[in-house]
Design a protein around this motif. Sequence first.
Motif, short mmCIF file in Angstrom:
data_model
loop_
_atom_site.label_atom_id
_atom_site.label_comp_id
_atom_site.label_asym_id
_atom_site.label_seq_id
_atom_site.Cartn_x
_atom_site.Cartn_y
_atom_site.Cartn_z
N ASP A 20 51.92 -14.71 80.58
CA ASP A 20 50.66 -14.00 80.41
C ASP A 20 50.09 -13.73 81.80
O ASP A 20 49.92 -14.66 82.58
CB ASP A 20 49.68 -14.85 79.59
CG ASP A 20 48.40 -14.10 79.24
OD1 ASP A 20 47.80 -13.45 80.13
OD2 ASP A 20 47.98 -14.19 78.07
N ARG A 54 40.02 -14.00 74.83
CA ARG A 54 40.94 -13.86 73.70
C ARG A 54 41.07 -15.17 72.93
O ARG A 54 41.14 -15.17 71.70
CB ARG A 54 42.33 -13.44 74.19
CG ARG A 54 42.47 -11.99 74.53
CD ARG A 54 43.93 -11.55 74.68
NE ARG A 54 44.75 -12.40 75.50
CZ ARG A 54 45.00 -12.24 76.80
NH1 ARG A 54 44.43 -11.23 77.44
NH2 ARG A 54 45.78 -13.04 77.46
N GLU A 55 41.15 -16.27 73.64
CA GLU A 55 41.42 -17.55 72.98
C GLU A 55 40.17 -18.26 72.50
O GLU A 55 40.21 -18.93 71.46
CB GLU A 55 42.22 -18.46 73.92
CG GLU A 55 43.55 -17.88 74.37
CD GLU A 55 44.53 -17.57 73.25
OE1 GLU A 55 44.37 -18.05 72.11
OE2 GLU A 55 45.49 -16.82 73.51
N GLU A 105 43.18 -22.12 67.58
CA GLU A 105 44.63 -22.13 67.49
C GLU A 105 45.07 -21.02 68.44
O GLU A 105 44.82 -19.84 68.17
CB GLU A 105 45.10 -21.83 66.06
CG GLU A 105 44.64 -22.81 65.03
CD GLU A 105 45.44 -24.11 65.03
OE1 GLU A 105 46.55 -24.14 65.59
OE2 GLU A 105 44.93 -25.09 64.47
N THR A 106 45.65 -21.37 69.57
CA THR A 106 45.92 -20.37 70.60
C THR A 106 47.18 -19.57 70.33
O THR A 106 48.06 -20.00 69.58
CB THR A 106 46.03 -21.01 71.99
OG1 THR A 106 47.24 -21.78 72.04
CG2 THR A 106 44.81 -21.88 72.30
N SER A 107 47.26 -18.45 70.98
CA SER A 107 48.43 -17.58 70.86
C SER A 107 49.66 -18.19 71.52
O SER A 107 50.77 -17.73 71.30
CB SER A 107 48.13 -16.21 71.47
OG SER A 107 47.84 -16.35 72.85
N TYR A 108 49.47 -19.22 72.34
CA TYR A 108 50.60 -19.84 73.03
C TYR A 108 50.96 -21.22 72.47
O TYR A 108 51.61 -22.03 73.12
CB TYR A 108 50.36 -19.90 74.55
CG TYR A 108 48.96 -20.28 74.96
CD1 TYR A 108 48.59 -21.60 75.15
CD2 TYR A 108 47.99 -19.29 75.14
CE1 TYR A 108 47.30 -21.94 75.51
CE2 TYR A 108 46.70 -19.62 75.50
CZ TYR A 108 46.37 -20.95 75.69
OH TYR A 108 45.09 -21.28 76.03
#
Length: 124
Positions: free
Chosen positions: A36, A59-60, A99-102
Amino acid sequence: MTTEALRVSPMMVLPEIGEAVARWSAMGFSVTESGDPDCVGMAAGDTCLLLVGRRLAEREYGLAVASRLEGATVPYAYVRSLDAALSTVAPESVLTVAETSYGTREAVVASAGSLSVLVEKRVM
C-alpha cells in the motif's frame, strides 16, 4: 480475562509519507513495502517504525479518527486477543474497532492522555 501483549512499534500518521520515507532511509533504515503506497515499515536492527499516510488511516478508521491520529506517533501494539485487551480500557475510550483491509482487527483507543492502536492479527 487476561491479555497477552506480543510486540509494539511506533506508528507515525502523516499527511503523506514520501518525505518521511526518504528521511528515515537516508539515516540507514531499510524500507519494508506493505503493498500500500500509504503504509511503509522502516527497520533498523531489531526495531521498526511504521509510516502511515492519512488516506490509509481514513480508509481503515474513518475521517474523525484519522483526524485525531494525523501528526501523532502512537503505539501500534500487537495483542493475542483484541477483546481481552479492550476489556482493560473504559468502553468510552474506544474510538473505533476496524476489520482492516490488510487482515487485522484493530482498535484505536484514547486512554491515559494518549492515543494507541491495539492490533490482533487474524489467522487467514
